[in-house]
Scaffold this motif. Structure first.
Motif, PDB file in Angstrom:
ATOM      1  N   ARG A  88       5.141  12.887   0.164  1.00 27.63           N
ATOM      2  CA  ARG A  88       5.767  12.167   0.473  1.00 27.63           C
ATOM      3  C   ARG A  88       5.640  10.963  -0.465  1.00 27.63           C
ATOM      4  O   ARG A  88       4.167  10.590  -0.689  1.00 27.63           O
ATOM      5  N   ILE A  89       6.613  10.626  -1.430  1.00 26.47           N
ATOM      6  CA  ILE A  89       6.045   9.767  -2.198  1.00 26.47           C
ATOM      7  C   ILE A  89       6.171   8.471  -1.946  1.00 26.47           C
ATOM      8  O   ILE A  89       7.410   7.923  -1.601  1.00 26.47           O
ATOM      9  N   GLY A  90       5.648   8.044  -1.834  1.00 25.63           N
ATOM     10  CA  GLY A  90       5.328   6.135  -1.547  1.00 25.63           C
ATOM     11  C   GLY A  90       6.358   5.177  -2.430  1.00 25.63           C
ATOM     12  O   GLY A  90       6.614   5.334  -3.920  1.00 25.63           O
ATOM     13  N   ALA A  91       6.923   4.804  -1.676  1.00 28.42           N
ATOM     14  CA  ALA A  91       8.610   3.695  -2.070  1.00 28.42           C
ATOM     15  C   ALA A  91       8.299   2.648  -3.339  1.00 28.42           C
ATOM     16  O   ALA A  91       8.741   2.507  -4.644  1.00 28.42           O
ATOM     17  N   ASN A 146       6.609   1.401 -16.350  1.00 25.28           N
ATOM     18  CA  ASN A 146       5.336   0.732 -15.543  1.00 25.28           C
ATOM     19  C   ASN A 146       5.357   0.325 -14.638  1.00 25.28           C
ATOM     20  O   ASN A 146       4.155   0.027 -13.907  1.00 25.28           O
ATOM     21  N   LYS A 147       7.029  -0.094 -14.564  1.00 22.78           N
ATOM     22  CA  LYS A 147       6.679  -1.143 -13.767  1.00 22.78           C
ATOM     23  C   LYS A 147       7.594  -0.718 -12.672  1.00 22.78           C
ATOM     24  O   LYS A 147       7.359  -0.676 -11.627  1.00 22.78           O
ATOM     25  N   ALA A 148       9.097  -0.499 -12.733  1.00 25.45           N
ATOM     26  CA  ALA A 148       9.458  -0.113 -12.574  1.00 25.45           C
ATOM     27  C   ALA A 148       8.822   1.438 -10.710  1.00 25.45           C
ATOM     28  O   ALA A 148       8.547   1.983 -11.010  1.00 25.45           O
ATOM     29  N   THR A 149       9.629   0.989  -9.401  1.00 24.02           N
ATOM     30  CA  THR A 149       8.567   1.756  -8.608  1.00 24.02           C
ATOM     31  C   THR A 149       9.736   3.049  -7.740  1.00 24.02           C
ATOM     32  O   THR A 149      11.635   2.863  -8.699  1.00 24.02           O
ATOM     33  N   THR A 150       9.939   4.232  -6.936  1.00 24.37           N
ATOM     34  CA  THR A 150      10.988   5.043  -6.674  1.00 24.37           C
ATOM     35  C   THR A 150      11.378   4.515  -5.907  1.00 24.37           C
ATOM     36  O   THR A 150      12.523   4.722  -6.567  1.00 24.37           O
ATOM     37  N   ALA A 151      11.894   3.277  -4.976  1.00 25.62           N
ATOM     38  CA  ALA A 151      12.687   2.938  -4.153  1.00 25.62           C
ATOM     39  C   ALA A 151      13.456   1.865  -5.212  1.00 25.62           C
ATOM     40  O   ALA A 151      14.400   2.072  -4.842  1.00 25.62           O
ATOM     41  N   GLY A 152      13.006   1.295  -6.090  1.00 29.17           N
ATOM     42  CA  GLY A 152      13.456   0.274  -6.549  1.00 29.17           C
ATOM     43  C   GLY A 152      14.740   1.470  -7.767  1.00 29.17           C
ATOM     44  O   GLY A 152      15.790   0.903  -8.072  1.00 29.17           O
ATOM     45  N   THR A 161      10.251   3.474   2.852  1.00 29.11           N
ATOM     46  CA  THR A 161       9.109   2.909   3.030  1.00 29.11           C
ATOM     47  C   THR A 161       7.962   4.277   1.854  1.00 29.11           C
ATOM     48  O   THR A 161       7.511   4.451   1.324  1.00 29.11           O
ATOM     49  N   ALA A 162       9.447   5.437   1.948  1.00 31.37           N
ATOM     50  CA  ALA A 162       9.022   7.004   1.060  1.00 31.37           C
ATOM     51  C   ALA A 162      10.260   7.796   0.667  1.00 31.37           C
ATOM     52  O   ALA A 162      10.952   7.423   1.347  1.00 31.37           O
ATOM     53  N   VAL A 163       9.930   8.011  -0.053  1.00 32.38           N
ATOM     54  CA  VAL A 163      10.699   9.601  -0.399  1.00 32.38           C
ATOM     55  C   VAL A 163      10.199  11.001  -0.642  1.00 32.38           C
ATOM     56  O   VAL A 163       8.848  10.985  -0.355  1.00 32.38           O
ATOM     57  N   THR A 164      10.421  11.435   0.745  1.00 32.52           N
ATOM     58  CA  THR A 164       9.797  13.282   0.478  1.00 32.52           C
ATOM     59  C   THR A 164      10.944  13.912   0.076  1.00 32.52           C
ATOM     60  O   THR A 164      11.969  13.703   0.545  1.00 32.52           O
ATOM     61  N   GLY A 205       0.753  -0.937  -0.270  1.00 32.57           N
ATOM     62  CA  GLY A 205       0.090   0.320   0.139  1.00 32.57           C
ATOM     63  C   GLY A 205       0.939   0.795  -0.284  1.00 32.57           C
ATOM     64  O   GLY A 205       0.374   2.202   0.447  1.00 32.57           O
ATOM     65  N   LEU A 206       1.529   1.115  -0.317  1.00 33.17           N
ATOM     66  CA  LEU A 206       2.374   2.549   0.092  1.00 33.17           C
ATOM     67  C   LEU A 206       3.067   3.539  -1.954  1.00 33.17           C
ATOM     68  O   LEU A 206       4.166   3.247  -2.277  1.00 33.17           O
TER      69      LEU A 206
END
Lengths: 163, 316
Positions: free
Chosen positions: B68-71, B105-111, B214-217, B55-56
């Motif tokens: 606050r950008i969810g991971a 489309n798949k890659a995430t902020t944390a990744g 969990t996030a990047v702010t 849910g992030l």
């Protein structure tokens, strides 16, 4: 080998339930388990775009998704798009413009072009080229591919504009 | 790909507990880098913890007026977010300069922050690489090093960090939020998040084992003109030889971070102090300690010219 994991998803409108090994990629699951061999595996690392499928409405590399990660997902392959007529105009335009030679990259290109045209409107040639930057065509048919997609976009825009 | 066991975590607490329980576990989100490394057996986790159900995946305003950008926010969605486009344009442009639309489309902020170098010797398991196999040596030093670092490298490793997004986040003073298995959370300034290679190039970030982003702010918007200029061997779908993230204010001050030149996004506040004197002065300071190889010495004039171009574009 790790024990198979139950997997339920929708592929081309059909609900599918199987058990798969965690290391099976979605591309291999589609090709080997469901015998949907229209999805091609090329580079296996997200560079060539031959394995693109629609996953929950957006094009993704099925070689970089584990099948178990597609639990509950709605997948559409080039077969599904073709059978429901969603890419009929694209296929016709590719045929007329000779926008393929060996055809290996074509399923991924069609899936990607379908996703691009779903946004509506007529993309510029630059937009089309940018959208296709992750699709490798080693027969170097890019000009014809861009032509075919542009033609289809214009055709659809013209059709929508008529009373 | 070696076989592994797999589980889906339903909450951050569950994910970090699972990572603490299984020693060779890894988190998987978009998988766009981890899976290709697993196919090459550069990464060989015995257990994968799927974090996609955590849910992030939301972008929310912070009490401080930032975001606050969810991971798990996908690169495509982050680049398209109206608030990001309006207030953090450099981030949106950097994201769109990276990878292809389908990977985004798949890659995430944390990744994206955690992606590994694209050094060809890291990817070639027949070659020595201190990052892949500590102590084995570095084939890039003395090898083909056109893409490699000109700043902050070591005798052990001259790899560069491949992310465009991270360069923009460095210019924006982002903060990385994490949680550990014991429940403690921490906020890590992006400047401190990625490490220089030193003697341990295998350790690329300050994250502890099993620690989860969990996030990047992002702090409150700072205005200015936002530029992301990326120079590469072809116009799309290639990693940067050099990139510049610049946020330039009307008075000529601003923030500048470089990509493609080091093991982490490269920013020097001392160089930014030179902004009113112009691009040449900024570049001179940024590159004062540069140690290029014979293959990548071209990156120094390329940084100067790319920076000059970016700052000229900002002036309009």
């Amino acid at each position: 080998m790790s024990a198979p994991v139950p997997l339920a998803l929708t592929v081309n409108g059909v609900e599918v339930a199987r058990a798969v090994a965690p290391r099976t990629t979605l591309a291999d699951f589609l090709r080997l388990d469901l015998e949907l061999t229209g999805t091609h595996t090329g580079c296996e690392m997200g560079a060539c775009g031959a394995c693109l499928v629609m996953m929950d409405g957006v094009p993704v590399h099925s070689c970089l998704v584990l099948a178990v990660q597609a639990e509950g997902a709605v997948i559409e392959t080039v077969e599904g798009l073709s059978e429901r007529g969603a890419i009929a105009e694209l296929q016709q335009a590719f045929h007329q413009r000779n926008a393929l030679q060996c055809g290996f990259c074509t399923p991924g290109v069609l899936v990607n072009a379908h996703a691009l045209l779903e946004h509506g409107g007529v993309p510029t040639r630059e937009d089309i080229r940018d959208a296709l930057s992750g699709n490798y065509c080693r027969c170097t048919g890019y000009e014809a591919i861009v032509d075919a997609i542009e033609t289809t976009a214009r055709l659809r825009a013209g059709a929508e504009g008529q009373p | 790909m070696k076989s592994f066991t797999y589980e889906r975590a339903a909450s951050p607490a569950e994910a970090v507990a699972a990572a603490a329980r299984v020693p060779d576990a890894k988190f998987i989100a978009g998988g766009t880098n981890l899976l290709d490394l697993m196919k090459l057996e550069i990464e060989t986790p015995g257990h994968l913890i799927d974090v996609n159900g955590l849910g992030l995946d939301k972008i929310e305003p912070t009490n401080e007026g930032g975001l606050r950008i969810g991971a798990l926010v996908r690169n495509t969605d982050l680049a398209a977010d109206a608030r990001v486009r309006r207030d953090y344009g450099v981030l949106s442009r950097a994201l769109l300069a990276g990878a292809s639309g389908q990977l985004r489309n798949k890659a995430t902020t944390a990744g994206n922050l955690l992606q590994r170098t694209r050094c060809p010797y890291f990817y070639d398991t027949n070659m020595p690489c201190n990052k892949r196999q500590p102590g084995s040596g570095c084939a890039a030093i003395g090898g083909f090093s056109r893409q490699h670092a000109v700043l902050g490298a070591s005798e052990a490793c001259i790899a560069v960090h491949p992310s465009d997004m991270a360069v923009a986040m460095r210019a924006l003073d982002a903060t990385v939020e994490t949680v550990k298995a014991n429940g403690t959370t921490r906020s890590i300034a992006i400047a401190d998040f990625h490490r220089l290679p030193g003697d341990t190039p295998d350790k690329e970030t300050v994250l502890d084992a099993g620690e989860l982003i969990t996030a990047v702010t992002l702090p409150k918007p700072i205005g200015g003109t936002h530029i992301y200029r990326k120079v590469r061997d072809r116009a799309s779908y290639a990693f940067a030889l050099v990139s510049v993230a610049a946020i330039v204010q009307r008075d000529g001050t601003g923030n500048v971070a470089l990509g493609g030149v080091a093991h982490k996004p490269w920013r020097m506040e001392a160089a930014e102090a030179q902004m009113p004197r112009g691009a040449t002065a900024v570049a001179e300071r940024l590159l004062a300690d540069a140690k290029p190889t014979s293959d990548n010495a071209f990156k120094l004039p390329l940084v100067r010219r790319t920076l000059a171009g970016a700052l000229a574009e900002a002036k309009g």
